[in-house]
Scaffold this active site. Structure first.
Site, short mmCIF file in Angstrom:
data_model
loop_
_atom_site.label_atom_id
_atom_site.label_comp_id
_atom_site.label_asym_id
_atom_site.label_seq_id
_atom_site.Cartn_x
_atom_site.Cartn_y
_atom_site.Cartn_z
N HIS A 156 58.23 53.54 69.50
CA HIS A 156 59.43 53.75 69.85
C HIS A 156 60.59 52.94 68.30
O HIS A 156 61.41 52.98 67.70
CB HIS A 156 60.12 53.14 70.63
N GLU A 157 60.33 52.48 68.46
CA GLU A 157 60.50 51.05 67.26
C GLU A 157 59.89 52.02 65.82
O GLU A 157 61.23 51.76 64.87
CB GLU A 157 60.08 49.69 67.22
N HIS A 160 62.54 54.15 64.53
CA HIS A 160 64.09 53.91 64.41
C HIS A 160 63.98 53.18 62.62
O HIS A 160 64.90 53.59 62.25
CB HIS A 160 64.34 52.59 65.14
N GLU A 240 68.67 55.90 70.74
CA GLU A 240 67.28 56.93 71.68
C GLU A 240 66.73 57.32 71.80
O GLU A 240 65.21 57.36 71.84
CB GLU A 240 68.05 56.11 73.19
#
Length: 312
Positions: A156-157, A160, A240
């Site tokens: 997930h990070e 980004h 998100e």
């Protein structure tokens, strides 16, 4: 309504990135409009609109680059992040997972990994460019997550970083800083005007105009900052779902991140827990930060998990 169970995560991620881009762009335009509005108002009070706009431009060109250039070390300082130690088993495991995800994502280098000494399970990514990008995880996250869950969070990070969300976030923070400075300048100008207003106005209006001026001066800063922060939270929420979808693509597995999010959900953080994460100023950067719906920097965990489990 789109049935996400009928499409792959890569298609969903692409669609979410596209929607995220246009919605975020619209919200940034609103922030810029606030900067211009405050600059125009300052100019109107000075009797020279061009001077007011010039002040806005100067503040923006000074504050935003400084904000961007110092962000990494300021953020790590607030969160008390330390470089991961490969001699510690849990940290080495996270470093290896991050390296594998960076390769899957096609990044030119593996982001640096930092450990935040907080027992609250959480993580975030930062860094203006791919070359300077880094991921930070808390000690609590390393202790709580199994390998699949930790990989989902790290993915997930990394997402980004791929989507350039970090650059967007730093721009938003810079614009909010500009808004704060301009609001303070306007506030001081209005207060000085109310104090040094000419005697004729005082006599003719019985002080009512001065009272209104003082009230506006008192309210202008908190209102400007409230609106700016609400916009920042809205921009953060838009990022998100796309990062979740991209994480599924990187891992080729949705259940790890879904289970991790379920573990991260729950009660509001205490004041001590918020402080251990570096303060509420960093809320929009973390993978999850509980809050009320209006003031939340993230979509509801339940909704994120539902969408994740509908993807392949």
């Amino acid at each position: 309504m789109v049935d996400y169970s009928e499409i792959g995560s890569a298609v969903f991620a692409q669609e979410e990135v596209r929607k995220n881009y246009w919605k975020s762009l619209f919200l940034i335009i609103i922030l810029i409009a606030i900067v211009l509005g405050l600059s125009y108002w300052i100019g109107a009070e000075l009797g020279d609109v061009r001077m007011g706009l010039g002040i806005g431009v100067i503040v923006s060109f000074v504050v935003i680059p400084i904000q961007i250039m110092t962000a990494k070390w300021a953020i790590l300082g607030m969160a008390r992040g330390k470089a991961a130690n490969p001699e510690i088993l849990a940290e080495r495991r996270a470093m290896q997972l991050l390296e594998g995800l960076a390769i899957s994502a096609g990044l030119s280098r593996t982001p640096d990994l930092y450990i935040i000494p907080s027992q609250v399970p959480n993580a975030f990514a930062s860094g203006l460019t791919e070359a300077g990008a880094f991921v930070a995880v808390t000690q609590g996250l390393l202790d709580m997550m199994d390998e699949q869950e930790l990989e989902g969070v790290l993915a997930h990070e990394v997402s980004h970083i791929i989507h350039r969300d970090i650059m967007l976030n730093q721009l938003v923070v810079g614009l909010i800083s500009v808004i704060l400075i301009l609001a303070v300048i306007l506030e001081r100008g209005l207060l000085l005007k109310s104090i040094h207003g000419d005697r004729r106005d005082r006599n003719d209006n019985g002080g009512s105009a001065i009272a209104i001026l003082i009230l506006v001066a008192i309210l202008i800063r908190p209102l400007a900052i409230l609106i700016a922060q609400l916009l920042q939270m809205a921009i953060s929420r838009k990022r998100e779902f796309a990062a979740d979808a991209e994480a599924v693509r990187l891992c080729s597995y949705n259940e790890g991140l879904a289970r991790a999010l379920e573990k991260l959900g729950g009660k509001e953080y205490t004041k001590k827990e918020v402080e251990s994460l570096g303060g509420r100023e960093l809320a929009c950067m973390y993978i999850n930060f509980p809050g009320g719906e209006l003031f939340s920097t993230h979509p509801p965990i339940e909704e994120r998990v539902r969408v994740l489990r509908s993807m392949y």
